[in-house]
Design an enzyme around this catalytic site. Structure first.
Site, mmCIF file in Angstrom:
data_model
loop_
_atom_site.group_PDB
_atom_site.id
_atom_site.type_symbol
_atom_site.label_atom_id
_atom_site.label_comp_id
_atom_site.label_asym_id
_atom_site.label_seq_id
_atom_site.Cartn_x
_atom_site.Cartn_y
_atom_site.Cartn_z
ATOM 1 C CG ASN A 212 8.261 2.058 0.652
ATOM 2 O OD1 ASN A 212 8.129 3.427 0.800
ATOM 3 N ND2 ASN A 212 7.308 1.289 1.035
ATOM 4 C CE1 TYR B 120 8.429 6.848 10.050
ATOM 5 C CE2 TYR B 120 8.943 9.120 10.239
ATOM 6 C CZ TYR B 120 8.550 8.150 9.378
ATOM 7 O OH TYR B 120 8.432 8.247 7.991
ATOM 8 C CG ASP C 159 3.925 -5.159 2.527
ATOM 9 O OD1 ASP C 159 3.755 -4.157 2.208
ATOM 10 O OD2 ASP C 159 3.410 -5.522 4.021
ATOM 11 C CG ASP D 258 -2.728 13.733 -0.837
ATOM 12 O OD1 ASP D 258 -3.415 13.338 -0.101
ATOM 13 O OD2 ASP D 258 -3.210 14.466 -1.920
ATOM 14 C CG ASP E 142 9.018 -9.471 9.562
ATOM 15 O OD1 ASP E 142 9.277 -8.040 9.477
ATOM 16 O OD2 ASP E 142 8.567 -9.893 10.569
ATOM 17 C CB VAL E 143 11.656 -5.099 6.504
ATOM 18 C CG1 VAL E 143 11.070 -5.231 4.889
ATOM 19 C CG2 VAL E 143 10.785 -4.409 7.318
ATOM 20 N NE ARG F 275 -1.053 1.530 4.345
ATOM 21 C CZ ARG F 275 -1.927 1.783 4.954
ATOM 22 N NH1 ARG F 275 -3.310 1.323 5.195
ATOM 23 N NH2 ARG F 275 -2.095 3.271 5.206
#
Ligand SMILES: NC(=O)c1ccc[n+]([C@@H]2O[C@H](COP(=O)([O-])OP(=O)(O)OC[C@H]3O[C@@H](n4cnc5c(N)ncnc54)[C@H](O)[C@@H]3O)[C@@H](O)[C@H]2O)c1
Length: 247
Positions: free
Chosen positions: A87, A153, A34, A187, A60-61, A13
Site C-alpha cells: 500500500n 506517479y 512504515d 476521502d 522502507d519499501v 496513516r
C-alpha cells in the site's frame, strides 16, 4: 479464523491505517509497516494493548532487505504470514515537462520498486508454502494517466498493474494470488492536503458518484481478495473509482 497474519505497508496513516484496522477487525494478526515508526507503534498498541495481535515494523519499501527482515521477524513472532498488502506510496505534484531525474526515481522507487520487492520476497515465501495472497494498491492514475498526481506517479501505478499480472501468472499454480485495486480519489487527509481546494471541487464535479471514495470500502475489497475463497480471482485490477473510468 485460525491464526492468519497480514502485513500492510504504509500503515502509519491514510488508506494503509484503514486497511490495517479492517484486517484486524476481520480477525487477522496485523503487522503495520512504515518508515514512520512512531505512528505505527501507536496504532499497533491501540489495536492490541499487549501487541499480541498487532505489531509495528519499521520498513522502507524501497529496500528488499527490509522486506526480508520483516518476513523473518513475523515468522518468528506469529509463525505465518498469509497476506501482503503493498500500500505504501508517495508523490509530489510536478508538471510532466519539469520532472527531474531525482524526482522520477524517488516516485518510481516508493510506488513501483516497492511492489517488485514485496512481491519477490513474499511471493517466493508464499509459493514455497503453497498459499498466500498479495494485494497491490494501484490507482486510477495508472489506468487513465492521471492528472493532478503527476506523470511519474501515473507511470509507477501503471507499472504496478503490469507487475500484478506478471507475478499472478508466475505464482498462480502454487496457491498464490496477486491482485490490484485501483482507487479513484478517496476521502483521505492526503487528498485534502495535496490537492488545492478549487481543483478538488472540479474533481468532485467530474465524479459520476458525486463525492470522494471511501477508504473503508477499499479495505473491504482488500480483505475480500485475501480470503481463501478468492482463489479464482487472480491478476485482476479492481476498479473503485466512482464511475470516473470504465473499461
Ligand atoms: N488517497 C487517494 O485518493 C488514493 C487514490 C488512489 C490510490 N491511492 C494509493 O493508496 C496508497 C495509500 O495512499 P494514502 O492516500 O493513504 O497516502 P498517505 O501519504 O496518506 O500514506 C502513505 C503512507 O506510506 C508511507 N510511506 C511513504 N514512503 C514509504 C517508504 N519508503 N516505506 C514505507 N512506507 C512509506 C508513509 O509514511 C505513509 O504512512 C498509495 O499507494 C496511493 O498511491 C490513494
Amino acid at each position: 479464523m485460525p491464526n492468519r497474519t497480514a502485513l500492510i505497508t504504509g500503515a502509519a496513516r491514510g488508506l494503509g491505517a484503514v486497511v490495517a484496522r479492517r484486517f484486524h477487525e476481520a480477525g487477522y494478526n496485523v503487522a503495520l509497516a512504515d518508515i514512520a515508526i512512531a505512528p505505527v507503534q501507536a496504532l499497533a498498541r491501540e489495536l492490541s494493548q499487549d501487541e499480541s495481535t498487532a505489531c509495528a515494523i519499521e520498513l522502507d519499501v524501497t529496500s528488499k532487505a527490509d522486506f526480508e527482515t520483516a518476513r523473518d521477524a513475523l515468522l518468528t513472532r506469529w509463525g505465518t504470514v498469509d497476506v501482503l498488502v503493498n500500500n505504501a506510496g508517495a508523490s509530489k505534484i510536478v508538471p510532466v515537462m519539469e520532472i527531474t531525474a531525482e524526482q522520477f526515481d524517488q516516485v518510481i522507487d516508493v510506488n513501483l520498486r516497492s511492489v517488485l520487492f514485496g512481491c519477490q520476497v513474499f511471493g517466493q515465501y508464499f509459493a514455497n508454502r503453497g498459499a498466500g495472497r498479495i494485494v497491490n494498491i494501484a490507482s486510477l492514475a495508472g489506468q487513465n494517466g492521471g492528472s493532478a498526481t503527476g506523470a511519474h506517479y501515473a507511470a509507477a501505478k501503471g507499472g504496478t498493474l503490469t507487475l500484478t499480472k506478471v507475478f499472478a501468472r508466475d505464482l498462480a499454480s502454487r496457491g498464490v494470488t496477486v491482485n490490484a485495486i485501483a482507487p479513484g480519489p478517496l476521502d483521505l487527509p492526503i487528498v485534502h492536503e495535496s490537492v488545492p481546494a478549487d481543483t478538488l471541487q472540479k474533481v468532485m464535479a467530474g465524479l459520476p458518484a458525486g463525492r470522494l471514495g471511501s477508504a473503508s470500502y477499499i479495505a473491504d475489497v482488500a480483505v475480500m481478495l485475501a480470503s481463501a475463497d478468492a482463489y479464482f480471482a487472480n491478476g485482476a485490477c479492481w476498479d473503485v473509482n466512482g464511475g470516473l473510468y470504465m473499461r
